[in-house]
Design a protein around this motif. Sequence first.
Motif: not given
Length: 591
Positions: A267-275, A322-326, A556-566, A570-572
């Motif tokens: 989630p911290i990296l996500e915030e940096f990415k978005l802002r 590197m790729s996902y969080y640019q 954070g756990i909810s974030y990872y569940q969404n992130l790993f849904q594909d 890792l989701l298991a």
Amino acid sequence: MSHTFHIPVLGLGFSVDTPLKVARYGISSVMSIVDDELTERMREYHCRQNNLPYEPIHKHEADHRAKRITAYLNLVKQLADAQFEDLKKQEFKAGTDITRYFELLPDTSQLKQGYDLMMEFPEGDGKTIFENILRKKMIQGAIDVNIMAKVDKMNFDADGHYYGDEYTDAIAALRGFANSDLSSSVVLSAGMNPKLYSYLEHCADFFPDQDGNIKKKVILKVSDFRSAFIQAKFLAKKGLWVSEFRIESGLNCGGHAFATEGYLLGPILEEFKLRRASMQTELFDMMRNALTAKSIDMDAAPKQRITVQGGIGTAEENNFLMSYYQLDGTGWGSPFLLVPEATNVDKHTLAKLATSTEDDYYTSNASPLGVLFNNFRGSTIEDLRLQRIDKGRPGSPCTKKFLLTNTEFTEKPICTASREYQRLKIAELDSQVITSSETYEHKLAEITEKICLCEGLCASAYLKYDIIKPKESTAVAVCPGPNLAYFDKVYSLDQMTGHIYGKINLLQHTQRPHLFLKELQLYTQYWLNDMKRNIAELTDKKKVQLHKFKEQLLSGISYYQNLFQDNQMLLAELDNYLNQLKESLSPTYQL
């Protein structure tokens, strides 16, 4: 930059001359300049090794700390530059350093692709021209330095007169860097120090020149977006630019561990990415206004990098971050303790680290700074600490005095790892009425747990170079992150670099949790331990703090569940971990 990773600062002595080992290959690294005695002894050593004159800078000299640091950094630059120039003159043939330079590069590098193409050319003038073009495009690794912002001891003369704010430890170290010939970065870590940050304004090299270039840059090591933005705005209002935010996991890292309030790395990296873009715009507006007041023109914002470090263990994790969080790069620290070509680890400690398991790594209260410290059970400094307790003389003789912070018993600060402090603190404990022997032993252990980091984090370098002084402690303190447990051999620079870029897999047969899940485990355990310590006498303030921490973990756990849904595997793994987590916490803590 040639490489997409850097080697962060490792203790005091472990990476104090790493640029002399890797900069010529285009790899950037960070040296600690906390200990001017260490830099002075390393300057003497490397002068002797290179047949250069050495003039000591004595402690009685005015501003000796800054002068020592400047002299050492200038020597490192001189030697590293010479290495790089010699490398560039070598022939492109097997076994030379110039071919090693290119072969260490990631396959995605345009420079590496150019090299591969050149190697296919037939001998002749065309190949020679190609080789010279490559030589001109080669980049030396950065020689960066680290200052722990709050390790800023005040200094006094023999009569007890304060030298003044300009001569505190952190500011003197910064001045040492500012006065050096380096064109590189200072990494400011461990929180904000307004006096230190303000001192940057007195150093011309931190401001852009007429062409917009900044000779000396600022890197902030941070653990969350909010604190990063606050620190960067403080600097921008003075016309100073943060050239890189170096995000580090709060707990899944080496050295001191600064736990966030339950904020997880994803989630911290996500915030940096978005802002990121809006932050850069706001910071540049502040910076430009401050520069205009100083009669400095700046039309475009300088480049601002964002990197991450702490717990990265595989090429897949590295590439995903590197790729996902640019991101612009990653930091690989603790694994390089197992690379003798890159770091200073004595033979005994190296063997212990190479055969360690997960249980050998733990966070402790061993640091005199009162901050969680990543510790290693196989360190010889822990053996020495226990021996001193057995002899009835707990604590260390405080010789270097860099971590003097406590004034419970003395007018001038002393170190909580010192023999003086522990004697006074134990006497205070003995004067109290404590009916439970278990409580007494627990409090005693808290006092005597502290270790001398000033000596312990330097000893390994002195041992490796055989420059230990008579009667000097040989006990080594080492503070790797828990990620090192999964690396079980001594590696070459080529092997570790190849592993980072996915050319080889050093962990092919190792069971290892994903770095996000490992950090989640560490944070959950931290929360549990904090809850257990306070559950008997839970104040309203602590209850709010624990609740906020828990909510951030759940978010954070909810974030990872969404992130790993594909990613079903890792989701298991995450779901399985969550089920275990809920069982361990319910019903007592109701997470």
